[in-house]
Write a protein that holds these residues in place. Structure first.
Motif, PDB file in Angstrom:
ATOM      1  N   ARG A  16       0.822  -1.214   0.000  1.00 17.17           N
ATOM      2  CA  ARG A  16       0.000   0.000   0.000  1.00 17.17           C
ATOM      3  C   ARG A  16       0.850   1.255   0.000  1.00 17.17           C
ATOM      4  O   ARG A  16       0.345   2.357   0.113  1.00 17.17           O
ATOM      5  CB  ARG A  16      -0.928   0.004   1.224  1.00 17.17           C
ATOM      6  N   ARG A  17       2.152   1.104  -0.102  1.00 15.33           N
ATOM      7  CA  ARG A  17       3.020   2.266  -0.123  1.00 15.33           C
ATOM      8  C   ARG A  17       2.730   3.127  -1.337  1.00 15.33           C
ATOM      9  O   ARG A  17       2.562   2.621  -2.431  1.00 15.33           O
ATOM     10  CB  ARG A  17       4.481   1.806  -0.158  1.00 15.33           C
ATOM     11  N   ARG A  18       2.698   4.428  -1.157  1.00 16.93           N
ATOM     12  CA  ARG A  18       2.456   5.338  -2.269  1.00 16.93           C
ATOM     13  C   ARG A  18       3.769   5.652  -2.966  1.00 16.93           C
ATOM     14  O   ARG A  18       4.796   5.867  -2.338  1.00 16.93           O
ATOM     15  CB  ARG A  18       1.811   6.639  -1.784  1.00 16.93           C
ATOM     16  N   ASP A  20       5.675   8.122  -5.912  1.00 17.51           N
ATOM     17  CA  ASP A  20       5.553   9.344  -6.698  1.00 17.51           C
ATOM     18  C   ASP A  20       5.808   9.026  -8.160  1.00 17.51           C
ATOM     19  O   ASP A  20       6.772   8.357  -8.508  1.00 17.51           O
ATOM     20  CB  ASP A  20       6.567  10.372  -6.206  1.00 17.51           C
ATOM     21  N   ARG A  21       4.928   9.506  -9.020  1.00 17.29           N
ATOM     22  CA  ARG A  21       5.002   9.225 -10.464  1.00 17.29           C
ATOM     23  C   ARG A  21       6.375   9.571 -11.027  1.00 17.29           C
ATOM     24  O   ARG A  21       6.933   8.873 -11.857  1.00 17.29           O
ATOM     25  CB  ARG A  21       3.910  10.045 -11.155  1.00 17.29           C
ATOM     26  N   GLY A  92      -1.691   2.263 -10.830  1.00 18.69           N
ATOM     27  CA  GLY A  92      -1.473   3.395  -9.933  1.00 18.69           C
ATOM     28  C   GLY A  92      -0.368   4.328 -10.385  1.00 18.69           C
ATOM     29  O   GLY A  92      -0.089   5.328  -9.719  1.00 18.69           O
ATOM     30  N   ASP A  95      -1.483   8.081 -10.832  1.00 13.72           N
ATOM     31  CA  ASP A  95      -2.108   8.832  -9.742  1.00 13.72           C
ATOM     32  C   ASP A  95      -1.277   8.791  -8.460  1.00 13.72           C
ATOM     33  O   ASP A  95      -1.751   9.125  -7.381  1.00 13.72           O
ATOM     34  CB  ASP A  95      -3.537   8.340  -9.470  1.00 13.72           C
ATOM     35  N   GLY A  96      -0.010   8.376  -8.582  1.00 14.60           N
ATOM     36  CA  GLY A  96       0.881   8.398  -7.443  1.00 14.60           C
ATOM     37  C   GLY A  96       0.768   7.222  -6.499  1.00 14.60           C
ATOM     38  O   GLY A  96       1.327   7.253  -5.401  1.00 14.60           O
ATOM     39  N   THR A  97       0.052   6.158  -6.911  1.00 13.32           N
ATOM     40  CA  THR A  97      -0.101   4.985  -6.040  1.00 13.32           C
ATOM     41  C   THR A  97       0.440   3.734  -6.711  1.00 13.32           C
ATOM     42  O   THR A  97      -0.079   2.636  -6.529  1.00 13.32           O
ATOM     43  CB  THR A  97      -1.576   4.770  -5.673  1.00 13.32           C
ATOM     44  N   ASP A  99       1.853   0.379  -7.761  1.00  7.42           N
ATOM     45  CA  ASP A  99       2.000  -0.847  -6.988  1.00  7.42           C
ATOM     46  C   ASP A  99       2.683  -1.915  -7.830  1.00  7.42           C
ATOM     47  O   ASP A  99       2.069  -2.467  -8.748  1.00  7.42           O
ATOM     48  CB  ASP A  99       0.631  -1.352  -6.526  1.00  7.42           C
ATOM     49  N   THR A 102       0.960  -5.303  -8.640  1.00  4.71           N
ATOM     50  CA  THR A 102      -0.243  -5.406  -9.474  1.00  4.71           C
ATOM     51  C   THR A 102      -0.196  -6.703 -10.276  1.00  4.71           C
ATOM     52  O   THR A 102       0.786  -6.987 -10.956  1.00  4.71           O
ATOM     53  CB  THR A 102      -0.331  -4.210 -10.439  1.00  4.71           C
TER      54      THR A 102
END
Length: 348
Positions: A16-18, A20-21, A92, A95-97, A99, A102
């Motif tokens: 679940r770590r975000r 950055d794009r 993600g 949108d900065g998420t 993963d 996936t």
């Protein structure tokens, strides 16, 4: 009804770590976003891509942008695909998420309408927005796949017949019965820290079949130059926004499909590349679209890419080069002029 196919494996629960794009895959063509599917339908014969047809007539080539870095090249009744990625599902990344866990996925209903009866699939590198749909395409069309040793091991682990894959390193000039493919050693694009997502190579099969996007290392990067018949046109195809200057010198393509950079990590990328290619007649920017929305309609720009600035730089350093910003669904002729109702677009 055809269903989406997931590849499962022992990857555990998604993180679940975000992310950055701009730090995950900063560097032009990015190496990002898509899924894998073990070959279904018929397992192709070893000679599936070698159909022995005669050479194509001059001027018979047409081009279709498949989004991201992908192309469909039709030479008469023969079809060559480059980095075909059409499933386009969210990871993600935009949108900065992002993963990396996936799950890999390929959606035949998104792929099949756009690939024709492919006889040859060229793969630049093994990130999922380049390799994702190749197992399905190989399994259903019998196409021969050309790629690195890493690509070979990943595809075999995903169910593709090993005899259907041609391993290359760069430097090969291959004659597929009148369609010439020159394999060019190349480089993956870099982020602002001069690194990139999922580096690494494989020289043996993975311990378990890949099941997530993070299971796909880059595996070295190739570019390709495809020439139709003896008179062309010749098209230089990139899957990432970096290159080996010495490797591309002397190619002199008619058309150059150039990955747009998302940063400045590659020193003087556009001037050096266009000079090394001897200022091609047509330059076509690719890998600037949001490849996590469905293919179709008009492309949605990746907000990390400055497409207008890229086009302006091409026009500044190579004023004799015509820039064509491609659209989805348009069939272009051998000079990259539209054959159908969609129009050539020029950024403002």
């Amino acid at each position: 009804m055809t269903q989406d196919t997931h590849v499962t494996g022992g990857s555990g629960m998604p993180s679940r770590r975000r992310f950055d794009r701009r730090t995950v895959l900063r560097g032009a063509a990015l190496g990002a976003a898509s899924p894998l599917l073990p070959a279904t339908a018929a397992t192709a014969s070893a000679g599936g891509g070698d159909r022995g047809r005669g050479g194509p007539a001059a001027g018979s080539a047409s081009f279709r942008w498949l989004g991201t870095a992908g192309w469909r090249i039709d030479v008469g009744e023969r079809t060559v695909l480059f980095d075909p990625y059409l499933t386009r599902f969210p990871t993600g990344l935009f949108d900065g998420t992002f993963d990396p866990r996936t799950p890999l996925l390929s959606r035949p209903t998104a792929v099949d309408p756009h690939i024709g009866r492919a006889e040859l699939v060229l793969v630049s590198h093994s990130h999922w927005d380049h390799l994702a749909d190749v197992p399905h395409i190989a399994g259903t069309t019998g196409a021969r796949v050309v790629g690195t040793e890493t690509t070979y091991h990943l595809l075999v682990a995903l169910g593709v017949d090993a005899g259907q894959i041609s391993v290359v390193k760069g430097g090969e000039v291959l004659d597929f019965g009148g369609i010439t493919v020159e394999v060019v050693p190349s480089l993956h694009s870099r982020n602002k820290k001069c690194s990139y997502f999922a580096p690494g190579t494989l020289n043996s099969p993975p311990a378990t079949p890949p099941s997530t996007i993070g299971d796909l290392p880059e595996g070295d990067t190739l570019a390709f130059q495809v020439t139709a018949g003896t008179d062309g046109p010749s098209a230089f195809l990139m899957g990432a926004s970096d290159f080996s200057e010495r490797a591309v010198q002397g190619l002199r393509p008619d058309l150059a499909m150039i990955a747009v950079p998302a940063g400045t990590a590659t020193h003087r990328y556009v001037p050096r590349l266009l000079s090394a290619l001897d200022h091609p007649r047509v330059a076509v920017p690719v890998h600037w679209d949001n490849f996590e929305v469905p293919y179709g309609g008009s492309p949605e720009r990746d907000p990390a890419m400055d497409l207008d600035a890229f086009v302006a730089e091409v026009q500044r350093v190579s004023p004799a080069t015509r820039v064509v910003v491609p659209d989805y669904g348009t069939v272009y002729d051998g000079d990259l002029r539209p054959r159908n109702s969609a129009t050539e677009s020029t950024p403002r």
